[in-house]
Design a protein around this motif. Sequence first.
Motif, PDB file in Angstrom:
ATOM      1  N   ASP A  48     -14.562 -44.136  -7.652  1.00  0.00           N
ATOM      2  CA  ASP A  48     -14.410 -45.287  -8.538  1.00  0.00           C
ATOM      3  C   ASP A  48     -13.362 -46.219  -7.932  1.00  0.00           C
ATOM      4  OD1 ASP A  48     -13.964 -47.181 -10.509  1.00  0.00           O
ATOM      5  OD2 ASP A  48     -13.572 -45.717 -12.099  1.00  0.00           O
ATOM      6  N   PRO A  49     -13.798 -47.304  -7.283  1.00  0.00           N
ATOM      7  CA  PRO A  49     -12.858 -48.205  -6.604  1.00  0.00           C
ATOM      8  C   PRO A  49     -11.751 -48.755  -7.504  1.00  0.00           C
ATOM      9  CG  PRO A  49     -15.116 -48.761  -6.024  1.00  0.00           C
ATOM     10  CD  PRO A  49     -15.190 -47.747  -7.126  1.00  0.00           C
ATOM     11  N   SER A  50     -11.975 -48.807  -8.810  1.00  0.00           N
ATOM     12  CA  SER A  50     -10.944 -49.337  -9.715  1.00  0.00           C
ATOM     13  C   SER A  50      -9.738 -48.398  -9.812  1.00  0.00           C
ATOM     14  CB  SER A  50     -11.524 -49.592 -11.109  1.00  0.00           C
ATOM     15  OG  SER A  50     -11.844 -48.369 -11.744  1.00  0.00           O
ATOM     16  N   ASP A  51      -9.873 -47.158  -9.317  1.00  0.00           N
ATOM     17  CA  ASP A  51      -8.751 -46.227  -9.326  1.00  0.00           C
ATOM     18  C   ASP A  51      -7.684 -46.593  -8.292  1.00  0.00           C
ATOM     19  OD1 ASP A  51      -9.790 -44.698 -11.382  1.00  0.00           O
ATOM     20  OD2 ASP A  51     -10.741 -43.243 -10.028  1.00  0.00           O
ATOM     21  N   ARG A  52      -8.031 -47.420  -7.319  1.00  0.00           N
ATOM     22  CA  ARG A  52      -7.053 -47.848  -6.322  1.00  0.00           C
ATOM     23  C   ARG A  52      -6.239 -48.999  -6.926  1.00  0.00           C
ATOM     24  NH1 ARG A  52      -6.925 -46.434  -1.282  1.00  0.00           N
ATOM     25  NH2 ARG A  52      -9.156 -46.095  -1.130  1.00  0.00           N
ATOM     26  N   ASN A  53      -5.126 -48.634  -7.517  1.00  0.00           N
ATOM     27  CA  ASN A  53      -4.265 -49.608  -8.172  1.00  0.00           C
ATOM     28  C   ASN A  53      -2.824 -49.410  -7.692  1.00  0.00           C
ATOM     29  OD1 ASN A  53      -3.354 -47.308  -9.529  1.00  0.00           O
ATOM     30  ND2 ASN A  53      -4.723 -47.646 -11.261  1.00  0.00           N
ATOM     31  N   ALA A  54      -1.895 -50.079  -8.316  1.00  0.00           N
ATOM     32  CA  ALA A  54      -0.495 -49.984  -7.877  1.00  0.00           C
ATOM     33  C   ALA A  54       0.034 -48.562  -7.996  1.00  0.00           C
ATOM     34  CB  ALA A  54       0.367 -50.950  -8.695  1.00  0.00           C
ATOM     35  N   ALA A  55      -0.345 -47.856  -9.049  1.00  0.00           N
ATOM     36  CA  ALA A  55       0.119 -46.470  -9.217  1.00  0.00           C
ATOM     37  C   ALA A  55      -0.435 -45.593  -8.101  1.00  0.00           C
ATOM     38  CB  ALA A  55      -0.299 -45.929 -10.580  1.00  0.00           C
ATOM     39  N   PHE A  56      -1.702 -45.769  -7.787  1.00  0.00           N
ATOM     40  CA  PHE A  56      -2.314 -44.984  -6.718  1.00  0.00           C
ATOM     41  C   PHE A  56      -1.610 -45.248  -5.387  1.00  0.00           C
ATOM     42  CE2 PHE A  56      -5.231 -44.210  -3.267  1.00  0.00           C
ATOM     43  CZ  PHE A  56      -5.760 -42.972  -3.585  1.00  0.00           C
ATOM     44  N   LYS A  57      -1.312 -46.507  -5.121  1.00  0.00           N
ATOM     45  CA  LYS A  57      -0.608 -46.849  -3.880  1.00  0.00           C
ATOM     46  C   LYS A  57       0.761 -46.188  -3.847  1.00  0.00           C
ATOM     47  CE  LYS A  57       1.093 -50.615  -0.959  1.00  0.00           C
ATOM     48  NZ  LYS A  57       1.860 -49.659  -0.216  1.00  0.00           N
ATOM     49  N   GLY A  58       1.463 -46.237  -4.959  1.00  0.00           N
ATOM     50  CA  GLY A  58       2.779 -45.611  -5.021  1.00  0.00           C
ATOM     51  C   GLY A  58       2.713 -44.105  -4.793  1.00  0.00           C
ATOM     52  N   PHE A  59       1.765 -43.450  -5.439  1.00  0.00           N
ATOM     53  CA  PHE A  59       1.605 -42.010  -5.247  1.00  0.00           C
ATOM     54  C   PHE A  59       1.202 -41.686  -3.811  1.00  0.00           C
ATOM     55  CE2 PHE A  59       0.953 -41.686  -9.981  1.00  0.00           C
ATOM     56  CZ  PHE A  59       2.012 -40.827 -10.231  1.00  0.00           C
ATOM     57  N   SER A  60       0.348 -42.514  -3.231  1.00  0.00           N
ATOM     58  CA  SER A  60      -0.088 -42.295  -1.847  1.00  0.00           C
ATOM     59  C   SER A  60       1.080 -42.413  -0.878  1.00  0.00           C
ATOM     60  CB  SER A  60      -1.176 -43.307  -1.460  1.00  0.00           C
ATOM     61  OG  SER A  60      -2.304 -43.162  -2.278  1.00  0.00           O
ATOM     62  N   ASP A  61       1.880 -43.453  -1.051  1.00  0.00           N
ATOM     63  CA  ASP A  61       3.062 -43.632  -0.211  1.00  0.00           C
ATOM     64  C   ASP A  61       4.020 -42.454  -0.364  1.00  0.00           C
ATOM     65  OD1 ASP A  61       2.145 -46.100   0.701  1.00  0.00           O
ATOM     66  OD2 ASP A  61       3.368 -47.259  -0.716  1.00  0.00           O
ATOM     67  N   PHE A  62       4.215 -42.016  -1.606  1.00  0.00           N
ATOM     68  CA  PHE A  62       5.122 -40.912  -1.866  1.00  0.00           C
ATOM     69  C   PHE A  62       4.606 -39.615  -1.233  1.00  0.00           C
ATOM     70  CE2 PHE A  62       7.062 -37.633  -4.680  1.00  0.00           C
ATOM     71  CZ  PHE A  62       8.380 -37.882  -4.345  1.00  0.00           C
ATOM     72  N   TYR A  63       3.297 -39.381  -1.314  1.00  0.00           N
ATOM     73  CA  TYR A  63       2.721 -38.190  -0.695  1.00  0.00           C
ATOM     74  C   TYR A  63       3.007 -38.180   0.810  1.00  0.00           C
ATOM     75  CZ  TYR A  63      -0.547 -34.987   1.415  1.00  0.00           C
ATOM     76  OH  TYR A  63      -1.087 -33.984   2.179  1.00  0.00           O
ATOM     77  N   LEU A  64       2.732 -39.293   1.476  1.00  0.00           N
ATOM     78  CA  LEU A  64       2.946 -39.354   2.922  1.00  0.00           C
ATOM     79  C   LEU A  64       4.419 -39.148   3.270  1.00  0.00           C
ATOM     80  CD1 LEU A  64       0.541 -42.301   3.804  1.00  0.00           C
ATOM     81  CD2 LEU A  64       0.153 -39.852   4.203  1.00  0.00           C
ATOM     82  N   LYS A  65       5.298 -39.716   2.464  1.00  0.00           N
ATOM     83  CA  LYS A  65       6.742 -39.568   2.706  1.00  0.00           C
ATOM     84  C   LYS A  65       7.174 -38.113   2.531  1.00  0.00           C
ATOM     85  CE  LYS A  65      11.213 -41.182   1.044  1.00  0.00           C
ATOM     86  NZ  LYS A  65      11.918 -42.028   0.093  1.00  0.00           N
TER      87      LYS A  65
END
Length: 110
Positions: A48-65
């Motif tokens: 669901d492309p609508s799941d890519r939002n600011a929260a998703f980006k933040g969680f993704s960045d945090f995961y990589l970090k």
Amino acid sequence: MYKQSEMAALMLKMYAVNLENKALILEGKVPNSIPEEFVNIHTAKLTDPSDRNAAFKGFSDFYLKTYEQVTTTNKDSLSVKHNNTINSCIACHKTTCIGPIPKIKKLLIH
């Protein structure tokens, strides 16, 4: 017929690598560097492309970090750093796709 999204395939790979990391850490070894393909978390197509939002980006960045910290830490704090990474996955999944949480929790080191 079900067609797996790019993100689902990536997350299955992430699960497999984190399972390997858990085994290494329990053996007292430091996991290797973060797999290059993990940065695709920012671009892989979601079910669901609508799941890519600011929260998703933040969680993704945090995961990589947090994952990077696992590969650059001393052996004494490996379990804590690994669990931080896994907990970042759980936190994200609590916001959107809760189904995999029980499986993800199996990656935690107790």
